[in-house]
Design a protein around this motif. Structure first.
Motif, mmCIF file in Angstrom:
data_model
loop_
_atom_site.group_PDB
_atom_site.id
_atom_site.type_symbol
_atom_site.label_atom_id
_atom_site.label_comp_id
_atom_site.label_asym_id
_atom_site.label_seq_id
_atom_site.Cartn_x
_atom_site.Cartn_y
_atom_site.Cartn_z
ATOM 1 N N THR A 3 0.772 -1.472 0.153
ATOM 2 C CA THR A 3 -0.147 0.002 -0.173
ATOM 3 C C THR A 3 0.704 1.087 0.062
ATOM 4 N N GLU A 251 -11.819 3.057 -4.834
ATOM 5 C CA GLU A 251 -12.687 2.551 -4.780
ATOM 6 C C GLU A 251 -12.760 1.502 -6.066
ATOM 7 N N ARG A 252 -12.489 0.273 -5.806
ATOM 8 C CA ARG A 252 -12.533 -0.701 -6.224
ATOM 9 C C ARG A 252 -12.758 -2.529 -6.194
ATOM 10 N N ASP A 253 -13.231 -2.627 -7.213
ATOM 11 C CA ASP A 253 -13.921 -3.978 -6.995
ATOM 12 C C ASP A 253 -14.883 -3.729 -5.890
ATOM 13 N N GLY A 254 -15.802 -2.381 -5.160
ATOM 14 C CA GLY A 254 -16.394 -2.728 -4.719
ATOM 15 C C GLY A 254 -15.910 -2.614 -3.435
ATOM 16 N N TRP A 255 -14.563 -2.573 -3.115
ATOM 17 C CA TRP A 255 -13.801 -2.060 -2.338
ATOM 18 C C TRP A 255 -13.150 -1.440 -2.133
ATOM 19 N N THR A 256 -13.160 -0.487 -0.721
ATOM 20 C CA THR A 256 -12.748 0.256 -0.980
ATOM 21 C C THR A 256 -10.402 0.515 0.001
ATOM 22 N N ASP A 257 -10.150 0.712 -1.114
ATOM 23 C CA ASP A 257 -8.270 0.895 -0.252
ATOM 24 C C ASP A 257 -8.090 2.175 0.001
#
Length: 513
Positions: A3, A251-257
């Motif tokens: 990350t 926001e990516r593929d329903g996830w938040t990173d």
């Protein structure tokens, strides 16, 4: 996955993609974030109906204008950004464009850097993006430190006649600088097949010099470079003192990173970059990130652009039409004491592309006949920075583009001048029927030449970025798309975006070293 990165670049268009290419050999850990995916290579890439009527590749979103009306912007979210569908006309700004220029409609302000500061990077950009051209033909062209690496594209017969007719009238047409991977001497080794689906189309054979093909894909060959697609950056965090971006929220593929980087570079396009900074407001930056000047989102420019389709007396079977330009009216001339702008060609129109602008009852046979005889001109005039022309973000994150046209007298005179030439250029004096659009300015949805929303300068009170395109208010935030422009000039902004990204790349390499 990891990350934290040395550098995070948001956007893979000509700014972000070129910067990634420049920095990739450094060994620094680089993350590229692209809100779209790879644009599919498929038969539809070559379909006028799919591209211009169905709008298959445009972003599926709507924005608002200053009156609250909605429109479908000409934005493409994919690796390579809008360069996947650009016309690949890659011209340098004129040297005078970097200084103050007086227009009929007002003043085009001086840039904080001069042409000489960008010239070496223009040459690098032309080499990198396979620009074909001839030095010395264009009477307005600035000095260059090297010739074009690739020879100018030859004119097809009808365009060669146009070239000669312009010369007979006393004008100085030139071969338009175009970025394609074409070798006309050894066609069997040429990636480009010189087809009729270049301007406005994705390239099915990857022979257009777009950001994905010439920069992003080569950068990904380095193990220190990572690309995340379908990764929408929704906010930049800056905690503590507020002097650094401390998190990039994705926001990516329903996830938040949340990703962190020593350096964060925004290159999402002038409209979306400004919107991202505005959406990132917090206690230390209540009006938006990097917005102590209240200039983020302001001074939006997009050029005064229009097309003019003339009826050639002879058929025009040209396949690749975009090889010629005319800058005789770029500066003040005997015709008028103010600049008018630039004339070139657009991709050859056909039945389907004309159908896109025609009413449903228009007879196909007539449209087909017109398309086979059309000469398809493109005109660009400078629009001027106005703080009231701006990007606004609603509480729900929606984008409003408040824009009022300016400096229109110059564009109207340019169109009138071109129309007055038609009888001397082997064309009928009348244009195609007005319901097909022709001579009318491109509407607000035409955002291809967007620029100016996060301008750079030396004074934090009158600019958002410094001369290296770093935000005045933050120590690790940069912007390298056309947001940094102070004025729009009257040429396509792409080559200047690319050259500036290479310039900022050198600055970042020094800083990171």
């Amino acid at each position: 996955m990891a990350t934290h990165y040395d550098i995070i670049i948001i956007g893979t268009g000509p700014g972000g993609g070129t910067l990634a290419y420049k920095l990739a050999p450094s060994g620094k850990k680089i993350l590229l974030l692209e809100r779209g995916g790879y644009l599919p290579r498929e038969k539809d890439n070559w379909s006028s109906k799919t591209v211009f009527i169905d709008n298959k590749y445009k972003a599926k979103e709507t924005w608002k204008d200053k009156h609250g009306g909605t429109f479908h912007p000409g934005i493409h979210y994919n690796v390579g950004g809008n360069s996947k569908v650009y016309g690949a006309a890659l011209l340098r700004m004129r040297a005078q464009d970097f200084g103050e220029v007086k227009h009929y409609g007002g003043i085009s302000p001086e840039w904080p850097i001069g042409y000489d500061d960008l010239e070496p990077y223009y040459t690098q950009a032309e080499y990198l993006y396979h620009v074909h051209g001839n030095r010395g033909e264009d009477p307005t062209e600035p000095k260059a430190s090297a010739p074009y690496k690739y020879p100018a594209l030859t004119h097809e017969p009808r365009i060669q006649v146009l070239h000669e007719d312009w010369q007979k009238c006393g004008y100085k047409p030139f071969h338009l600088p175009v970025g394609v991977m074409l070798d006309e001497q050894q066609k069997e080794h040429s990636a480009c097949i010189r087809c009729n689906t270049c301007d406005g189309f994705p390239c099915l054979v990857n022979a257009k010099a777009d950001s994905q093909v010439v920069c992003v894909d080569p950068a990904l060959q380095y193990p220190n470079v990572t690309l995340l697609t379908n990764a929408l950056v929704v906010r930049l965090e800056s905690r503590g003192t507020g002097r650094e971006v401390t998190g990039v929220v994705v926001e990516r593929d329903g996830w938040t990173d949340i990703f962190t980087g020593n350096i964060v570079v925004v290159s999402a396009g002038a409209i979306n970059s400004a919107a991202l900074l505005l959406k990132s407001a917090n206690g230390k930056h209540p009006n938006g990130l990097a917005n102590s000047s209240d200039l983020v989102g302001r001074n939006y420019m997009c050029h005064n652009n229009s097309a003019m389709l003339a009826i050639s007396r002879l058929p025009n079977p040209t396949v690749f039409q975009k090889t010629i330009g005319l800058n005789d009216f770029y500066f003040p001339s005997t015709e008028w004491n103010y600049p008018m702008g630039h004339i070139s060609m657009i991709g050859k129109q056909n039945l389907d592309s004309l159908r896109a602008g025609a009413p449903a009852f228009a007879p196909g046979l007539a449209l087909d006949k017109m398309a086979k005889h059309s000469l398809d001109f493109w005109m660009t005039s400078e629009d001027l920075p106005d703080p009231n022309n701006r990007v606004l973000v609603g509480k729900d994150g929606s984008i409003t583009l408040a824009y009022t046209e300016n400096n229109l007298e110059a564009h109207q005179r340019l169109a009138a001048k071109l129309k007055s030439m038609l009888n001397h250029l082997g064309c009928e004096e009348h244009l195609l029927p007005t319901h097909l659009y022709l001579g009318k300015k491109i509407p607000i949805a035409g955002t291809a030449h967007q620029c100016g929303t996060v301008r750079f300068g030396r004074d934090p009170k009158t600019s958002v970025l410094d001369v290296h395109c770093k935000a005045h208010d933050l120590d690790n935030l940069y912007v390298v798309d056309a947001s940094f422009f102070v004025s729009s000039s009257a040429v396509n902004p792409s080559l200047t975006i690319i050259a500036n990204a290479l310039r900022v790349g050198d600055h970042l390499l020094s800083r990171l070293a």
